[in-house]
Design a protein around this motif. Sequence first.
Motif, PDB file in Angstrom:
ATOM      1  N   TYR A  42     -10.162  53.718 -38.500  1.00 25.48           N
ATOM      2  CA  TYR A  42      -9.224  54.654 -37.932  1.00 25.48           C
ATOM      3  C   TYR A  42     -10.025  56.132 -37.634  1.00 25.48           C
ATOM      4  O   TYR A  42      -9.551  57.047 -37.114  1.00 25.48           O
ATOM      5  N   LYS A  43     -11.235  56.153 -38.155  1.00 16.43           N
ATOM      6  CA  LYS A  43     -11.989  57.389 -37.731  1.00 16.43           C
ATOM      7  C   LYS A  43     -12.733  57.007 -36.312  1.00 16.43           C
ATOM      8  O   LYS A  43     -12.834  57.993 -35.847  1.00 16.43           O
ATOM      9  N   GLN A  48     -11.055  49.909 -43.310  1.00 15.60           N
ATOM     10  CA  GLN A  48     -10.009  50.407 -42.256  1.00 15.60           C
ATOM     11  C   GLN A  48     -10.456  51.792 -42.238  1.00 15.60           C
ATOM     12  O   GLN A  48     -10.196  52.353 -41.162  1.00 15.60           O
ATOM     13  N   SER A  49     -10.808  52.433 -43.223  1.00 14.25           N
ATOM     14  CA  SER A  49     -11.022  53.956 -42.915  1.00 14.25           C
ATOM     15  C   SER A  49     -12.012  54.354 -41.768  1.00 14.25           C
ATOM     16  O   SER A  49     -11.996  55.176 -41.045  1.00 14.25           O
ATOM     17  N   LEU A  64      -6.630  56.224 -34.285  1.00 15.42           N
ATOM     18  CA  LEU A  64      -5.470  55.450 -34.803  1.00 15.42           C
ATOM     19  C   LEU A  64      -5.029  56.066 -36.416  1.00 15.42           C
ATOM     20  O   LEU A  64      -6.148  56.346 -37.288  1.00 15.42           O
ATOM     21  N   SER A  65      -3.780  55.848 -36.827  1.00 18.80           N
ATOM     22  CA  SER A  65      -3.494  56.071 -37.948  1.00 18.80           C
ATOM     23  C   SER A  65      -3.617  55.102 -39.098  1.00 18.80           C
ATOM     24  O   SER A  65      -3.810  53.973 -38.599  1.00 18.80           O
ATOM     25  N   LYS A  66      -3.731  55.427 -40.394  1.00 25.18           N
ATOM     26  CA  LYS A  66      -3.789  54.384 -41.421  1.00 25.18           C
ATOM     27  C   LYS A  66      -2.928  53.211 -41.189  1.00 25.18           C
ATOM     28  O   LYS A  66      -2.956  52.285 -41.301  1.00 25.18           O
ATOM     29  N   LYS A  92      -6.762  45.342 -30.072  1.00 22.54           N
ATOM     30  CA  LYS A  92      -6.141  45.038 -31.503  1.00 22.54           C
ATOM     31  C   LYS A  92      -7.277  43.930 -31.801  1.00 22.54           C
ATOM     32  O   LYS A  92      -7.384  43.855 -33.100  1.00 22.54           O
ATOM     33  N   PHE A 152     -10.312  45.369 -33.314  1.00 24.41           N
ATOM     34  CA  PHE A 152     -10.021  46.055 -34.683  1.00 24.41           C
ATOM     35  C   PHE A 152     -10.212  44.993 -35.613  1.00 24.41           C
ATOM     36  O   PHE A 152     -10.937  45.220 -36.802  1.00 24.41           O
ATOM     37  N   THR A 195      -1.155  52.229 -38.584  1.00 22.60           N
ATOM     38  CA  THR A 195      -1.413  51.456 -37.454  1.00 22.60           C
ATOM     39  C   THR A 195      -2.462  50.383 -37.728  1.00 22.60           C
ATOM     40  O   THR A 195      -2.272  49.258 -37.369  1.00 22.60           O
ATOM     41  N   VAL A 196      -3.602  50.703 -38.295  1.00 24.01           N
ATOM     42  CA  VAL A 196      -4.577  49.839 -38.710  1.00 24.01           C
ATOM     43  C   VAL A 196      -4.050  48.798 -39.679  1.00 24.01           C
ATOM     44  O   VAL A 196      -4.427  47.453 -39.734  1.00 24.01           O
TER      45      VAL A 196
END
Length: 148
Positions: free
Chosen positions: A32-33, A28-29, A37-39, A15, A18, A41-42
């Motif tokens: 999560y790519k 953020q995109s 991770l999902s949007k 974390k 990140f 979650t980020v």
Amino acid sequence: MANVGKRKAFPIEDKVQFIRKLQNGENQSAIYKEFPLSKSTVATIWKNRDCIISAYEKNINGCKRLRKAKKENVEEALFKWFTLQRSRNLPVTGAILQAKANEFAELFEEKSFVCSNGWLDRFKKRYNIRSGKVVGEAANVCSSDINH
């Protein structure tokens, strides 16, 4: 087909990684790519960044979820006291910690506080306390060295 509904908890170290990437300008995109991770979650990690970094700096490793204590004032006072005792190379046992926690609860008028063995175990885990033994130079001194 994606693993919909499967949850994965990430260690604090990941974390923080990140968060550092986001602080360095990555969007953020991209995060999560790169990671599974999902949007949301980020976004949640970013929203809780201060708490996550604080826990990381306190060396609370191995934890995946940050859970706050119900009686934070008792816990913070106990940890400060514990750190002071350790800096003086004084041994601190579980029984001593429990007694001191009860003293702090009384001092803060926390009438519903119960310092059970379970609470003590969770406290130790939250603060990465592994042993009450004295560690360091004072533990290495032989009694024969003192007499000479």
